[in-house]
Design a protein around this motif. Structure first.
Motif, short mmCIF file in Angstrom:
data_model
loop_
_atom_site.label_atom_id
_atom_site.label_comp_id
_atom_site.label_asym_id
_atom_site.label_seq_id
_atom_site.Cartn_x
_atom_site.Cartn_y
_atom_site.Cartn_z
N CYS A 450 0.83 -1.21 0.00
CA CYS A 450 0.00 0.00 0.00
C CYS A 450 0.86 1.26 0.00
N CYS A 451 1.89 1.28 0.85
CA CYS A 451 2.74 2.47 0.93
C CYS A 451 3.59 2.64 -0.33
N SER A 452 4.01 1.55 -0.92
CA SER A 452 4.76 1.63 -2.18
C SER A 452 3.88 2.19 -3.29
N GLN A 453 2.63 1.76 -3.33
CA GLN A 453 1.69 2.29 -4.32
C GLN A 453 1.43 3.77 -4.10
N ALA A 454 1.38 4.19 -2.85
CA ALA A 454 1.19 5.61 -2.56
C ALA A 454 2.37 6.43 -3.07
N LEU A 455 3.59 5.92 -2.90
CA LEU A 455 4.76 6.62 -3.43
C LEU A 455 4.69 6.71 -4.95
N ASN A 456 4.25 5.64 -5.59
CA ASN A 456 4.12 5.66 -7.04
C ASN A 456 3.12 6.72 -7.49
N LYS A 457 2.06 6.92 -6.71
CA LYS A 457 1.08 7.96 -7.05
C LYS A 457 1.73 9.34 -7.00
N LEU A 458 2.57 9.58 -6.01
CA LEU A 458 3.25 10.88 -5.93
C LEU A 458 4.15 11.08 -7.14
N GLN A 459 4.84 10.03 -7.54
CA GLN A 459 5.72 10.15 -8.70
C GLN A 459 4.91 10.36 -9.98
N THR A 460 3.78 9.66 -10.10
CA THR A 460 2.95 9.78 -11.30
C THR A 460 2.23 11.11 -11.38
N VAL A 592 4.63 13.82 9.88
CA VAL A 592 3.19 13.77 9.63
C VAL A 592 2.83 12.43 9.02
N THR A 593 1.67 11.91 9.39
CA THR A 593 1.15 10.71 8.75
C THR A 593 -0.17 11.04 8.07
N VAL A 594 -0.39 10.43 6.92
CA VAL A 594 -1.62 10.64 6.17
C VAL A 594 -2.15 9.28 5.71
N PRO A 595 -3.46 9.03 5.79
CA PRO A 595 -3.99 7.73 5.36
C PRO A 595 -3.86 7.54 3.86
N VAL A 596 -3.42 6.34 3.46
CA VAL A 596 -3.20 6.07 2.03
C VAL A 596 -3.88 4.81 1.54
N GLY A 597 -4.58 4.09 2.43
CA GLY A 597 -5.25 2.89 1.97
C GLY A 597 -5.65 1.99 3.12
N TYR A 598 -5.96 0.73 2.79
CA TYR A 598 -6.51 -0.22 3.77
C TYR A 598 -5.96 -1.61 3.48
N ASP A 599 -5.97 -2.44 4.53
CA ASP A 599 -5.60 -3.84 4.32
C ASP A 599 -6.82 -4.64 3.88
N LYS A 600 -6.69 -5.94 3.75
CA LYS A 600 -7.79 -6.77 3.24
C LYS A 600 -8.98 -6.81 4.18
N LEU A 601 -8.78 -6.44 5.46
CA LEU A 601 -9.89 -6.38 6.42
C LEU A 601 -10.52 -5.00 6.48
N ALA A 628 -4.75 14.22 -1.57
CA ALA A 628 -5.49 14.45 -2.81
C ALA A 628 -5.42 13.24 -3.73
N ALA A 629 -4.29 12.54 -3.70
CA ALA A 629 -4.12 11.39 -4.57
C ALA A 629 -4.89 10.15 -4.07
N CYS A 630 -5.26 10.16 -2.77
CA CYS A 630 -5.87 8.96 -2.18
C CYS A 630 -7.30 9.15 -1.71
N GLU A 631 -7.81 10.39 -1.67
CA GLU A 631 -9.07 10.64 -0.97
C GLU A 631 -10.28 9.97 -1.66
N SER A 632 -10.17 9.70 -2.93
CA SER A 632 -11.30 9.04 -3.61
C SER A 632 -11.52 7.62 -3.11
#
Length: 647
Positions: A450-460, A592-601, A628-632
């Motif tokens: 999840c965190c790796s995907q969040a980093l990819n979003k920042l790069q993209t 700072v921490t910001v929510p970027v996703g969820y686990d399978k539960l 902004a990249a994750c709020e949807s």
């Protein structure tokens, strides 16, 4: 005596002796020692088993690049979880004078305290307080607040930095400070109506099936009194600020009248009565905020679960059978559940950021010294600092603006407060995110992905770059931080805690026994390690804007019924929760921490940014871009209260 020996044998046979000191978890393992640490005459890992002291390589000789030969010392915890009768037995054994001293000595030795700290040799002088001299971080697209502004005017300046308001909302979002202000201004809802709904929601939440245990103390009459005054101000068209009438909760480690400050105990307020609001609370009141009570916390901040045997376990709004994290558990949970858009916590070892990540909200810990600390329990004065938990980055920034700086009756701070212009998200380029891959990946697979995907979003989305680095001796830093926070807590309570042993939770009794086992020599060595680590981090942050990592190594774990009355000792999960938090506290760096996703539960996952001293504006800016990249993808918690409309 026979009974005592028999019980001690039970503990040894169950391999419990070496696992109950927060960060002391490297047990019965044989590790290769990191190459920056050597034994006199015995280089490499052989030094670990010799009596001669370890010698740390000078900072100037340590390579921080991606090809560094530094060894990442990974924690290998094989610790049985203890609750109920077992934790009681262990606590009593630790409190027997001779036997307890022996057990504590074994604990420190088995967990490499003796090798990596006590008997180590370092050339760096000690750094006792991480108070950074101001150096302009040269942040771009920011607004500098004038030094003589009132809290309300500082809030107004923050509002001017927000992006243009849009009626479009993601599928789920928590009501923000601006949502409350607009509703009050339009007359659709009043602060008094919100206060009534708040009181009803808290009452409902404390009963089955959820029993959320959000608060230690909350006074309905006091809440309604504040809300009535705020309602009258709106009726006159004279709100103090956008915070006027907004419900704000305060961790029970911060002074806030008319409530006692217990620190999650049943006794501390008897020795230290609350006589005034803390500075940060005063500033919120000057903005018109409705203070709704003191939130639950892990007793004395001495744990990461938020399970308090005196006031109940604070439960995670996303799944009430899971922990909310600690120690600012109640503050994170009230924000996550929609009861408050913002709350205050205190962060001594990730105690704001960990529960924020587990509960799916934003957690901001400013630079050491940025927010006045007067009126906060002096449990860990060189690592603890007031932090903010909020549903959105924008709300965290508004409250950050309100509580930063000195109170009006004091001389203004000479450290300028910068706020980012959040409407210009894509105008700042060339952001560099420092990433230590071995450390970043030292988490469960779902968090890592999840965190790796969040980093990819920042790069993209923004074209920002990730720079690979090495951060040496991370496990050593954890031990040094634990020595520091434990020694400071023990010192602050040393003269009084003995009077209230029977009033303490069993897990807290174990923690306090361990805290008292550290020597002055060990404390000084820990401060040398602090100096050493600060130099490492400054070198990295001279080449990158922030250091990025997951916020926790795991998501929220289950609350077991047998922990509710005694507390628990669970250092496998505790180790994973604190893994990424230490530098912010030990080195006084903003994070700072910001929510970027969820686990399978469906349990939340957070991403953390650690910044340069005084560069909160950059952190807020990056967190806003990440949001902004994750709020949807944000999901509604199972326990959620909508205070701006009837449910």
């Amino acid at each position: 005596m026979k009974t005592t020996c028999f019980l001690a044998l039970i503990i040894v046979q169950n391999q419990t002796l070496s696992f109950y000191s927060y960060n002391l978890w490297i047990i019965n393992q044989r590790f290769s020692l990191c190459s920056s640490v050597r034994s006199q005459g015995h280089p490499g890992m052989m030094g670990l088993f010799k009596t001669k002291p370890l010698v740390y390589r000078p900072v100037r000789d340590v390579d921080l690049g991606p090809q560094s030969d530094e060894f990442y010392l990974q924690a290998k915890v094989k610790a049985p979880r203890m609750t109920g009768i077992l934790v009681k037995i262990f606590a009593m054994l630790m409190e027997i004078p001779l036997l307890g001293s022996l057990l504590l000595y074994i604990l420190k030795g088995d967990n490499l305290i003796h090798k990596l700290v006590t008997h180590a040799e370092l050339e760096e002088p000690p750094l006792f307080v991480p108070l950074h001299p101001f150096e302009d971080p040269e942040e771009h697209e920011v607004k500098c607040l004038e030094s003589d502004l009132s809290p309300a005017r500082q809030v107004q300046s923050a509002i001017e930095c927000l992006p243009t308001y849009s009626e479009k909302k993601p599928s789920f979002c928590r009501w923000t400070i601006m949502d409350y202000h607009r509703a009050y201004t339009s007359g659709d809802v009043t602060p008094f109506m919100v206060a009534e709904r708040f009181i009803a929601a808290v009452s409902k939440s404390s009963k089955p099936p959820y029993q959320m245990a959000f608060f230690i103390a909350s006074n309905d009459e006091e809440i309604l009194r504040q809300a009535k005054k705020s309602t009258l101000r709106y009726e006159r068209g004279e709100p103090i600020s956008v915070l006027d009438g907004v419900p704000v909760a305060i961790k029970d480690e911060i002074d806030c009248l008319p409530y006692p400050t217990t620190g999650g105990t049943k006794w501390l307020h008897k020795e230290r009565p609350c006589k005034d609001d803390a500075c940060c609370v005063k500033r919120l009141r000057l903005c018109g905020a409705v203070i709704v009570g003191k939130t639950n916390m892990h007793e004395l901040g001495a744990g990461t679960s938020g399970i308090n045997p005196h006031y109940g376990a604070t439960r995670n709004p996303y799944e009430p059978t899971k922990i909310a994290g600690g120690s600012s558990s109640g503050s994170a949970a009230v924000v996550s559940s929609g009861l408050c858009p913002v709350a205050l916590g205190v962060d001594g070892g990730g105690s704001v950021r960990m529960p924020a990540a587990l509960c799916g909200v934003v957690g901001l810990k400013p630079t050491f010294g940025r927010v006045p600390h007067s009126g906060v329990l002096p449990l860990n004065w060189t690592v603890g600092m007031v932090g903010i938990l909020a549903g959105t980055v924008e709300d965290a920034m508004i409250v950050y603006a309100a509580i930063s700086g000195e109170i009006p009756s004091h001389e203004p701070s000479n450290i300028p407060v910068h706020l980012p212009l959040l409407g210009l998200t894509k105008s700042i380029s060339n952001i560099k995110l420092a990433k230590y891959g071995k450390w970043f990946d030292d988490c469960n697979d779902e968090v890592r992905l999840c965190c790796s995907q969040a980093l990819n979003k920042l790069q993209t989305h923004y074209g920002w770059k990730t720079v690979e680095v090495t951060i040496p001796e991370i496990e050593v830093m954890r031990l040094a931080h634990y020595l520091t926070i434990g020694s400071e807590c023990n010192t602050s309570l040393d003269l009084i805690r003995g009077k209230y042993v029977s009033d303490q939770g069993w897990d807290a009794r174990v923690a306090l026994s361990i805290y008292g086992a550290f020597s002055s020599t060990e404390y000084v060595k820990a401060q040398k390690i602090r100096n050493r680590q600060l130099q490492f981090h400054k070198k990295i942050l001279a080449e990158a804007d922030v250091i990025v990592s997951p916020t926790t190594g795991v998501t929220a774990y289950s609350i077991q019924d047998d922990a509710l009355k005694t507390g628990e000792l669970d250092y496998i999960n505790g180790a994973a929760l604190v893994r990424y938090s230490i530098a912010g506290n030990f080195l006084g760096l903003p994070a700072v921490t910001v929510p970027v996703g969820y686990d399978k539960l469906g349990l939340p996952i957070g991403l953390q940014f650690i910044g340069r001293p005084w560069a909160e504006a950059t952190l807020i800016y990056l967190a806003f871009a990440m949001q902004a990249a994750c709020e949807s993808e944000h999901k509604k918690p199972e326990v959620f209260y909508n205070l701006l409309s009837k449910e």
